[in-house]
Scaffold this motif. Structure first.
Motif, PDB file in Angstrom:
ATOM      1  N   ASP A   1       0.800  -1.298   0.083  1.00  0.00           N
ATOM      2  CA  ASP A   1       0.151   0.006   0.030  1.00  0.00           C
ATOM      3  C   ASP A   1       0.793   1.127  -0.245  1.00  0.00           C
ATOM      4  N   THR A   2       2.204   1.241  -0.334  1.00  0.00           N
ATOM      5  CA  THR A   2       2.964   2.136  -0.266  1.00  0.00           C
ATOM      6  C   THR A   2       2.629   3.344  -1.236  1.00  0.00           C
ATOM      7  N   LYS A   3       2.531   4.499  -0.896  1.00  0.00           N
ATOM      8  CA  LYS A   3       2.125   5.624  -1.708  1.00  0.00           C
ATOM      9  C   LYS A   3       3.425   6.451  -2.155  1.00  0.00           C
ATOM     10  N   ARG A   4       3.750   6.388  -3.423  1.00  0.00           N
ATOM     11  CA  ARG A   4       4.700   6.969  -3.902  1.00  0.00           C
ATOM     12  C   ARG A   4       4.411   8.372  -4.664  1.00  0.00           C
ATOM     13  N   PRO A   5       5.442   9.430  -4.643  1.00  0.00           N
ATOM     14  CA  PRO A   5       4.894  10.639  -5.411  1.00  0.00           C
ATOM     15  C   PRO A   5       4.808  10.410  -7.083  1.00  0.00           C
ATOM     16  N   PHE A   6       5.296   9.111  -7.439  1.00  0.00           N
ATOM     17  CA  PHE A   6       5.359   8.896  -9.140  1.00  0.00           C
ATOM     18  C   PHE A   6       5.006   7.526  -9.150  1.00  0.00           C
ATOM     19  N   SER A   7       3.863   7.013 -10.002  1.00  0.00           N
ATOM     20  CA  SER A   7       3.859   5.690 -10.466  1.00  0.00           C
ATOM     21  C   SER A   7       4.142   5.497 -12.101  1.00  0.00           C
ATOM     22  N   ASN A   8       4.670   6.745 -12.590  1.00  0.00           N
ATOM     23  CA  ASN A   8       4.960   6.537 -13.966  1.00  0.00           C
ATOM     24  C   ASN A   8       6.200   5.884 -14.379  1.00  0.00           C
ATOM     25  N   PRO A   9       6.257   4.833 -15.146  1.00  0.00           N
ATOM     26  CA  PRO A   9       7.626   3.963 -15.475  1.00  0.00           C
ATOM     27  C   PRO A   9       8.616   4.925 -15.789  1.00  0.00           C
ATOM     28  N   LEU A  10       8.151   6.000 -16.718  1.00  0.00           N
ATOM     29  CA  LEU A  10       9.230   6.929 -17.339  1.00  0.00           C
ATOM     30  C   LEU A  10      10.129   7.553 -16.072  1.00  0.00           C
ATOM     31  N   ALA A  11       9.549   8.056 -15.248  1.00  0.00           N
ATOM     32  CA  ALA A  11      10.153   8.410 -13.891  1.00  0.00           C
ATOM     33  C   ALA A  11      11.011   7.431 -13.393  1.00  0.00           C
ATOM     34  N   LEU A  12      10.684   6.368 -13.471  1.00  0.00           N
ATOM     35  CA  LEU A  12      11.702   5.181 -12.856  1.00  0.00           C
ATOM     36  C   LEU A  12      12.952   5.001 -13.830  1.00  0.00           C
ATOM     37  N   ALA A  13      12.403   5.067 -15.158  1.00  0.00           N
ATOM     38  CA  ALA A  13      13.502   5.012 -16.141  1.00  0.00           C
ATOM     39  C   ALA A  13      14.644   5.986 -16.149  1.00  0.00           C
ATOM     40  N   ILE A  14      14.094   7.243 -15.812  1.00  0.00           N
ATOM     41  CA  ILE A  14      15.065   8.395 -15.609  1.00  0.00           C
ATOM     42  C   ILE A  14      15.918   8.263 -14.470  1.00  0.00           C
ATOM     43  N   LEU A  15      15.162   7.657 -13.451  1.00  0.00           N
ATOM     44  CA  LEU A  15      16.208   7.686 -12.034  1.00  0.00           C
ATOM     45  C   LEU A  15      17.338   6.541 -12.417  1.00  0.00           C
ATOM     46  N   VAL A  16      16.794   5.513 -13.167  1.00  0.00           N
ATOM     47  CA  VAL A  16      17.819   4.480 -13.670  1.00  0.00           C
ATOM     48  C   VAL A  16      19.081   5.088 -14.469  1.00  0.00           C
ATOM     49  N   LEU A  17      18.721   5.922 -15.312  1.00  0.00           N
ATOM     50  CA  LEU A  17      19.644   6.475 -16.300  1.00  0.00           C
ATOM     51  C   LEU A  17      20.702   7.448 -15.695  1.00  0.00           C
ATOM     52  N   LEU A  18      20.130   8.285 -14.557  1.00  0.00           N
ATOM     53  CA  LEU A  18      20.985   8.963 -13.894  1.00  0.00           C
ATOM     54  C   LEU A  18      21.643   8.334 -12.786  1.00  0.00           C
ATOM     55  N   TYR A  19      21.222   7.149 -12.437  1.00  0.00           N
ATOM     56  CA  TYR A  19      21.966   6.258 -11.533  1.00  0.00           C
ATOM     57  C   TYR A  19      23.372   5.961 -12.091  1.00  0.00           C
ATOM     58  N   GLU A  20      23.197   5.713 -13.412  1.00  0.00           N
ATOM     59  CA  GLU A  20      24.418   5.256 -14.284  1.00  0.00           C
ATOM     60  C   GLU A  20      25.403   6.493 -14.372  1.00  0.00           C
ATOM     61  N   ARG A  21      24.939   7.571 -14.857  1.00  0.00           N
ATOM     62  CA  ARG A  21      25.917   8.814 -14.849  1.00  0.00           C
ATOM     63  C   ARG A  21      24.931  10.158 -15.139  1.00  0.00           C
ATOM     64  N   PRO A  22      25.357  11.245 -15.104  1.00  0.00           N
ATOM     65  CA  PRO A  22      24.579  12.354 -15.361  1.00  0.00           C
ATOM     66  C   PRO A  22      24.126  12.394 -16.743  1.00  0.00           C
ATOM     67  N   MET A  23      23.079  12.892 -17.250  1.00  0.00           N
ATOM     68  CA  MET A  23      22.764  13.123 -18.729  1.00  0.00           C
ATOM     69  C   MET A  23      21.696  14.299 -18.872  1.00  0.00           C
ATOM     70  N   HIS A  24      21.826  14.901 -20.121  1.00  0.00           N
ATOM     71  CA  HIS A  24      20.948  15.462 -20.407  1.00  0.00           C
ATOM     72  C   HIS A  24      19.468  15.037 -21.234  1.00  0.00           C
ATOM     73  N   PRO A  25      18.361  15.648 -21.042  1.00  0.00           N
ATOM     74  CA  PRO A  25      17.259  15.031 -21.887  1.00  0.00           C
ATOM     75  C   PRO A  25      17.471  14.260 -23.043  1.00  0.00           C
ATOM     76  N   TYR A  26      17.921  14.920 -23.987  1.00  0.00           N
ATOM     77  CA  TYR A  26      18.132  14.292 -25.288  1.00  0.00           C
ATOM     78  C   TYR A  26      18.722  12.993 -25.190  1.00  0.00           C
ATOM     79  N   GLU A  27      19.995  12.945 -24.385  1.00  0.00           N
ATOM     80  CA  GLU A  27      20.904  11.834 -24.134  1.00  0.00           C
ATOM     81  C   GLU A  27      19.895  10.564 -23.423  1.00  0.00           C
TER      82      GLU A  27
END
Length: 214
Positions: A3-29
């Motif tokens: 029942d955890t309430k998160r500020p996001f449920s959008n998979p795209l938000a998760l994908a962005i966090l994963v990408l930035l976990y790898e390295r800093p990026m700009h949106p196009y990248e």
């Protein structure tokens, strides 16, 4: 389930966090990396929603602006990085998604729950069409698997395709069995359905009269 309430449920938000976990990026990248890895087949991606989600992640302090790059006359590129709060959210969110089943609402399931609105004879034809389209999808999976083998891609990078193929095969078998049951009226499925529709259609004029009187 959770029942955890998160500020996001959008998979795209998760994908962005994963990408930035790898390295800093700009949106196009970010978008280019997701497409290069063929993740857009699992995560809905367009530039408008990408920038919207980035702004939301900034407001939650999950990510931050690292730097703004300017090269000649080209537009500025804002490079984002993951903050410690965002990394904690990412890891916790991933653990939850992998460990805890959740109720999802596929459109086909919704259609099945409302199926009596259509006559069974028409549904027989529609299911035959669906099976043909699912057949093509399954053939595409086989071609994708062949390409992955030729490219010697690690299995880890295509697990979502394995999952989608398993779900599609299950849907194919369910649809095929339902079609056969309708054709042979197994358990009086087709005849009871026809009778239900007769009652439904017979009641409709009365319902209209009541609406006019109210």
């Amino acid at each position: 389930m959770t029942d955890t309430k998160r500020p996001f449920s959008n998979p795209l938000a998760l994908a962005i966090l994963v990408l930035l976990y790898e390295r800093p990026m700009h949106p196009y990248e970010m978008a280019a990396t997701l497409r290069e890895r063929r993740k857009e087949s699992s995560i809905k991606l367009n530039y408008g929603s990408l920038y919207t989600v980035i702004e939301q992640l900034l407001r939650e302090h999950f990510i931050a602006v690292r730097e703004v790059l300017k090269e000649g006359k080209r537009p500025e590129k804002t490079v984002y990085e993951l903050r410690s709060l965002g990394e904690a959210e990412l890891i916790d969110w991933m653990r939850e998604l992998v460990s805890s089943p959740v109720k999802e609402y596929p459109m086909f399931e919704a259609a099945l729950s409302l199926l009596p609105v259509l006559p069974p004879e028409e549904v027989i034809d529609l299911l035959a069409i669906r099976l043909g389209l699912l057949d093509k999808t399954i053939e595409e999976f086989d071609e994708q698997e062949r390409i992955c083998r030729e490219m010697k891609l690690p299995r880890l990078l295509s697990l979502e395709s394995e999952y989608y193929k398993a779900v599609t095969l299950a849907e194919y078998e369910f649809s095929k069995d339902l079609l056969e049951d309708l054709k042979r009226d197994a358990g009086k499925l087709r005849s009871s359905w026809t009778e239900m529709r007769k009652q439904l259609l017979a009641a409709k004029p009365d319902a209209r009269k009541k609406d006019r009187r109210s």
